[in-house]
Design a protein around this motif. Structure first.
Motif, PDB file in Angstrom:
ATOM      1  N   THR A   1      22.290  31.376 -29.479  1.00  0.00           N
ATOM      2  CA  THR A   1      21.092  30.570 -29.275  1.00  0.00           C
ATOM      3  C   THR A   1      21.427  29.133 -28.908  1.00  0.00           C
ATOM      4  OG1 THR A   1      19.848  31.926 -30.819  1.00  0.00           O
ATOM      5  CG2 THR A   1      18.982  29.725 -30.382  1.00  0.00           C
ATOM      6  N   TYR A   2      22.452  28.585 -29.535  1.00  0.00           N
ATOM      7  CA  TYR A   2      22.764  27.171 -29.344  1.00  0.00           C
ATOM      8  C   TYR A   2      24.069  26.941 -28.596  1.00  0.00           C
ATOM      9  CZ  TYR A   2      19.015  26.532 -32.709  1.00  0.00           C
ATOM     10  OH  TYR A   2      17.798  26.558 -33.342  1.00  0.00           O
ATOM     11  N   SER A   3      24.592  27.990 -27.944  1.00  0.00           N
ATOM     12  CA  SER A   3      25.840  27.871 -27.195  1.00  0.00           C
ATOM     13  C   SER A   3      25.556  27.868 -25.701  1.00  0.00           C
ATOM     14  CB  SER A   3      26.781  29.025 -27.532  1.00  0.00           C
ATOM     15  OG  SER A   3      27.884  29.030 -26.647  1.00  0.00           O
ATOM     16  N   SER A   4      26.076  26.887 -24.989  1.00  0.00           N
ATOM     17  CA  SER A   4      25.838  26.786 -23.541  1.00  0.00           C
ATOM     18  C   SER A   4      26.564  27.870 -22.768  1.00  0.00           C
ATOM     19  CB  SER A   4      26.302  25.418 -23.029  1.00  0.00           C
ATOM     20  OG  SER A   4      27.682  25.236 -23.257  1.00  0.00           O
ATOM     21  N   SER A   5      27.513  28.562 -23.395  1.00  0.00           N
ATOM     22  CA  SER A   5      28.281  29.591 -22.689  1.00  0.00           C
ATOM     23  C   SER A   5      27.782  30.995 -22.977  1.00  0.00           C
ATOM     24  CB  SER A   5      29.762  29.505 -23.100  1.00  0.00           C
ATOM     25  OG  SER A   5      29.905  29.738 -24.484  1.00  0.00           O
ATOM     26  N   SER A   6      26.671  31.109 -23.721  1.00  0.00           N
ATOM     27  CA  SER A   6      26.208  32.442 -24.114  1.00  0.00           C
ATOM     28  C   SER A   6      25.490  33.146 -22.980  1.00  0.00           C
ATOM     29  CB  SER A   6      25.268  32.319 -25.324  1.00  0.00           C
ATOM     30  OG  SER A   6      24.119  31.587 -24.967  1.00  0.00           O
ATOM     31  N   ALA A   7      25.251  34.450 -23.193  1.00  0.00           N
ATOM     32  CA  ALA A   7      24.639  35.275 -22.166  1.00  0.00           C
ATOM     33  C   ALA A   7      23.235  34.817 -21.799  1.00  0.00           C
ATOM     34  CB  ALA A   7      24.579  36.732 -22.631  1.00  0.00           C
ATOM     35  N   ASN A   8      22.565  34.107 -22.744  1.00  0.00           N
ATOM     36  CA  ASN A   8      21.183  33.740 -22.457  1.00  0.00           C
ATOM     37  C   ASN A   8      21.075  32.641 -21.416  1.00  0.00           C
ATOM     38  OD1 ASN A   8      22.163  31.730 -24.101  1.00  0.00           O
ATOM     39  ND2 ASN A   8      20.321  31.540 -25.347  1.00  0.00           N
ATOM     40  N   ASN A   9      22.189  32.153 -20.896  1.00  0.00           N
ATOM     41  CA  ASN A   9      22.140  31.191 -19.795  1.00  0.00           C
ATOM     42  C   ASN A   9      22.525  31.841 -18.468  1.00  0.00           C
ATOM     43  OD1 ASN A   9      21.649  28.440 -21.070  1.00  0.00           O
ATOM     44  ND2 ASN A   9      23.305  29.253 -22.325  1.00  0.00           N
ATOM     45  N   GLN A  10      22.744  33.147 -18.471  1.00  0.00           N
ATOM     46  CA  GLN A  10      23.248  33.800 -17.276  1.00  0.00           C
ATOM     47  C   GLN A  10      22.194  34.644 -16.580  1.00  0.00           C
ATOM     48  OE1 GLN A  10      26.690  35.967 -18.555  1.00  0.00           O
ATOM     49  NE2 GLN A  10      27.649  34.177 -19.470  1.00  0.00           N
ATOM     50  N   GLY A  11      21.025  34.811 -17.206  1.00  0.00           N
ATOM     51  CA  GLY A  11      20.002  35.670 -16.601  1.00  0.00           C
ATOM     52  C   GLY A  11      19.285  34.990 -15.466  1.00  0.00           C
ATOM     53  N   LYS A  12      19.178  35.654 -14.318  1.00  0.00           N
ATOM     54  CA  LYS A  12      18.438  35.125 -13.183  1.00  0.00           C
ATOM     55  C   LYS A  12      17.858  36.285 -12.416  1.00  0.00           C
ATOM     56  CE  LYS A  12      18.880  32.187  -9.093  1.00  0.00           C
ATOM     57  NZ  LYS A  12      19.774  31.349  -8.292  1.00  0.00           N
ATOM     58  N   ARG A  13      16.585  36.190 -12.170  1.00  0.00           N
ATOM     59  CA  ARG A  13      15.928  37.268 -11.443  1.00  0.00           C
ATOM     60  C   ARG A  13      16.245  37.140  -9.968  1.00  0.00           C
ATOM     61  NH1 ARG A  13      11.160  40.440 -12.551  1.00  0.00           N
ATOM     62  NH2 ARG A  13      10.236  41.241 -10.647  1.00  0.00           N
TER      63      ARG A  13
END
Length: 333
Positions: free
Chosen positions: A321-333
């Motif tokens: 949640t609070y990491s800039s390198s996590s998967a939640n920053n990689q999603g793009k439609r």
């Protein structure tokens, strides 16, 4: 130079704009907020606009009417109080207030974030502006036919630790979901109430009117983040429970508050948060099918999980949640 961000949104005790305010300040930006202000949600208030930090509900520094406003007018209103922005960010929560036009004769860049479901009215708003960057949070179209602009980038909802605290307390409730009771949620909620506590069903209007608890479940709506946080901190699991391919706001919030997130196995979830657990040993959400029975099976799977295993799962989710390198920053439609 410290970047100056003019963050525009409708200020309420529950609003996505809070997350971006916190995140941009954490990134070192100077943030001024602007927009209309309403001290209640769903027409109700819990009597306390703040939740767990004094600055949780921050009234706008520049108060604007609850109607469409030209972006250049917003910039001028900020300049009047001594703030000359480098970026104007509109977090459109599908209120009457939103920004129109394009920046003219000023250095500021204009970014637009469509928080709610994309539909024909969102498309009309898009056609009234010329932003430098476009983003949206829910990666499905509400009506199934309205196109999302090709240049619009998908981002997931965020979390704010002052709004979504993890108390570290003992959790005695098996599962919660705090949100609007659209289908299939009432059917799932009633199944889980009966399955775990032999409790009777609640009507859709009943769930819409407030929270309904049994010994092991909490479902319904609350008018403040205080109520949201208290419910999540009592529960081991929370549900995504949708009828389409999307990620609800509750997903990242649940991670922040230490809940195990159970979700339909849809492409948006995998794009944002990676492969679920235990399919991946490093996963940090658990999948299920859309049937009420499958929701219940997923809850039982997590409840029966060894405590150390479950704690490791929630720790990975909080880190993501609070990491800039996590998967939640990689999603793009």
């Amino acid at each position: 130079m410290i970047p100056k961000v003019l963050l525009c949104h409708h200020h309420r005790p529950m609003c996505a704009g809070m997350f971006y305010r916190w995140g941009m300040r954490q990134a070192g930006c100077e943030v001024l907020t602007a927009g209309p202000s309403t001290p209640h949600v769903y027409g109700k208030s819990d009597g306390n606009e703040h939740t767990f930090a004094d600055d949780d509900f921050e009234p706008p520094a520049s108060i604007l009417p609850n109607e469409p406003v030209d972006v250049n007018g917003v910039i001028r209103s900020a300049q009047v109080i001594g703030f000359d922005p480098d970026l104007v960010l509109m977090a459109d929560q599908y209120d009457h207030f939103y920004l129109t036009g394009k920046v003219e004769g000023h250095k500021a860049k204009f970014a637009y974030l469509a928080v709610e479901n994309w539909n024909d009215l969102q498309l009309q708003r898009y056609q009234q502006r010329k932003a430098d960057a476009e983003y949206y949070c829910i990666s499905h179209t509400q009506d199934g036919v309205t196109p999302i602009p090709a240049e619009s980038e998908w981002v997931v909802f965020g979390a704010d630790p002052s709004v979504h605290p993890n108390f570290g307390q003992n959790r005695t409730v098996y599962v919660c979901q705090i949100g609007s009771p659209y289908e299939p949620r009432p059917q799932v909620w009633n199944h889980l109430r009966q399955r775990f506590d032999m409790a009777g069903p609640i009507s859709d209007d009943g769930y819409r009117d407030g929270l309904h608890e049994t010994a092991h479940t909490i479902f319904g709506r609350t008018p403040s983040y205080r109520g949201l946080a208290e419910a999540h901190n009592r529960a081991v699991c929370t549900l995504s429970c949708s009828n389409v391919d999307f990620i609800p706001m509750r997903a990242v919030e649940a991670f922040a508050m230490g809940c195990v997130l159970l979700s339909d196995d849809v492409p948006s979830m995998r794009a944002a948060f990676g492969v679920p657990y235990p399919e991946s040993p490093t996963g940090y959400w658990v999948k299920h099918e859309r049937t009420p029975q499958s929701h219940g099976d997923a809850v039982e799977y997590v409840i029966r999980m060894p405590v150390l295993e479950r704690d490791a799962l929630t720790a990975r989710a909080t880190h993501a949640t609070y990491s800039s390198s996590s998967a939640n920053n990689q999603g793009k439609r």
